[in-house]
Design an enzyme around this catalytic site. Structure first.
Site, PDB file in Angstrom:
ATOM      1  CB  SER A   1     -59.028   3.419 108.914  1.00 42.38           C
ATOM      2  OG  SER A   1     -59.341   4.006 107.661  1.00 42.38           O
TER       3      SER A   1
ATOM      4  CG  HIS B   1     -59.534   5.338 103.990  1.00 37.06           C
ATOM      5  ND1 HIS B   1     -59.606   5.847 102.714  1.00 37.06           N
ATOM      6  CD2 HIS B   1     -60.618   5.837 104.636  1.00 37.06           C
ATOM      7  CE1 HIS B   1     -60.670   6.629 102.597  1.00 37.06           C
ATOM      8  NE2 HIS B   1     -61.308   6.635 103.753  1.00 37.06           N
TER       9      HIS B   1
ATOM     10  CD  GLN C   1     -55.658   3.161 109.954  1.00 38.59           C
ATOM     11  OE1 GLN C   1     -56.535   2.831 110.738  1.00 38.59           O
ATOM     12  NE2 GLN C   1     -55.068   2.297 109.153  1.00 38.59           N
TER      13      GLN C   1
ATOM     14  CG  HIS D   1     -65.751   5.805 102.870  1.00 40.09           C
ATOM     15  ND1 HIS D   1     -64.614   5.935 103.641  1.00 40.09           N
ATOM     16  CD2 HIS D   1     -65.842   4.498 102.588  1.00 40.09           C
ATOM     17  CE1 HIS D   1     -64.053   4.749 103.809  1.00 40.09           C
ATOM     18  NE2 HIS D   1     -64.788   3.851 103.182  1.00 40.09           N
TER      19      HIS D   1
ATOM     20  CD  GLU E   1     -66.985   8.671 106.484  1.00 42.89           C
ATOM     21  OE1 GLU E   1     -66.470   8.830 107.585  1.00 42.89           O
ATOM     22  OE2 GLU E   1     -66.368   8.185 105.508  1.00 42.89           O
TER      23      GLU E   1
ATOM     24  CG  ASP F   1     -62.566   9.542 102.113  1.00 42.30           C
ATOM     25  OD1 ASP F   1     -63.380   8.607 102.258  1.00 42.30           O
ATOM     26  OD2 ASP F   1     -61.716   9.856 102.968  1.00 42.30           O
TER      27      ASP F   1
HETATM   28 ZN   LIG Z   1     -63.222   7.457 103.907  1.00 41.88          ZN
END
Ligand SMILES: [Zn+2]
Length: 332
Positions: free
Chosen positions: A245, A247, A208, A303, A300, A254
């Site tokens: 994030s 993630h 990131q 996601h 998104e 994603d």
């Molecule tokens: Zn994502």
């Protein structure tokens, strides 16, 4: 005079008769028109009834008809999607914060609850899709709920349905969520959604930071006269600060069937199927289009975040995004 009176009497009878007929006609017309007004009155009530019932003066105070423009209503007010999601029968297991985990429900019982059957055999996946502690995976990672620079889940595994060619360090997620994802995509293949693959899984703090800093460098090169703050503000429009994030949690992916994660995926059959079915496998579409003002993240369609089936189903029924649900559950 007497003769005259006698002579005019037949005319009188005729006149009286005519008057009676006229009166009868009038009465008939009146009765007919009253019943007609009554009829149309009824029909207007019943036609308007659907809207008229909730829009009595009191009810009009509630945001019943407002849709996506609705600003974030604080806790507990199911918003617009409540109107669109019909199931009334579902009473998701109540699992307040701090409650002991409930008896793990079987897939069969769950199918009855949501009125939708799995097409795949859920036995190998049930323990992952529906973890023993149903709230274990329900928490926020965002600008105000950051993860430490050295945070990395200890149970990362390689994602089975990974897009070929993606670097190894983007190809992992937490073991429980990975198994649930396998079930989700296996079910999708039963419905002809057979080309969805993951392009991003876990993202470390380091990656990131590397990405963020590369954007900073690009913006600085393009705007050499601007201050540090101005440059950063430019980057924050499209990139998250390191540690913010989701993630990094290892609980989201994603996934799509396109070349890249771009908006062309939105509205495709695959995107629709994923969105409509994710809750049955413990996932939520994390940044929905109609919740941008709450998540503060752009829509998104690719996601998906694992939260476990109990929470995902409850969020689905209540029409809540994760921010709203955490508020609702008192999870900070
Ligand atoms: Zn994502």
């Amino acid at each position: 005079m007497a003769r005259n009176t006698k002579k005019s009497s037949p005319y009188l009878y005729v006149a009286i008769g005519l008057i009676i007929v006229a009166v009868l006609l009038l009465v008939t017309i009146l009765v007919l028109s009253v019943s007609e007004y009554g009829g149309s009155g009824e029909s207007s009530v019943s036609v308007g009834g659907e809207s008229a019932i909730p829009s009595t003066p009191d009810a009009s105070q509630t945001p019943s008809v407002q849709t996506s423009s609705e600003p974030s209503v604080p806790v507990g007010l199911p918003s617009e999607s409540e109107q669109t999601s019909p199931p009334v029968s579902v009473e998701p297991p109540v699992s307040g914060v701090g409650n002991l985990p409930e008896q793990p429900e079987t897939a069969k019982a769950y199918e009855r609850t949501v009125g939708k059957a799995y097409s795949i055999d859920m036995n190998p996946y049930e323990q992952y899709v529906c973890p023993a502690d149903p709230m274990e995976y329900v928490f926020l990672v965002d600008a105000s709920h950051t993860l430490a620079a050295d945070f990395e889940p200890s149970d990362l595994v390689t994602i089975k349905d990974m897009k070929p060619g993606r670097p190894d360090y983007y190809s992992k997620m937490r073991a429980v969520a990975e198994k649930a994802l396998e079930a989700f995509l296996e079910e999708g293949r039963m419905y002809g959604i057979d080309d969805v693959l993951v392009s991003n899984g876990f993202r470390s703090y380091g990656s990131q930071a590397a990405l963020f800093n590369s954007y900073i460098a690009q913006e600085r090169a393009a705007h050499p006269d601007e201050t540090e703050e101005q440059i950063e503000a430019r980057v924050l429009v499209y990139s998250l600060r390191p540690g913010t994030s989701e993630h990094q949690s290892g609980l989201c992916v994603d996934m799509h069937n396109q070349q890249n994660t771009d908006m062309s995926f939105a509205g495709t059959e695959a995107a629709k199927w994923l969105e409509e079915n994710c809750y049955r496998f413990g996932f939520v579409l994390r940044y929905p289009e109609d919740k941008e003002n709450i998540t503060t993240v752009m829509f998104e369609p690719w996601h998906f975040r694992f939260v476990g089936r109990v929470a995902a189903t409850e969020m689905h029924e209540l029409g809540m995004c994760l921010e709203e649900y955490c508020d609702y559950k008192g999870i900070r």
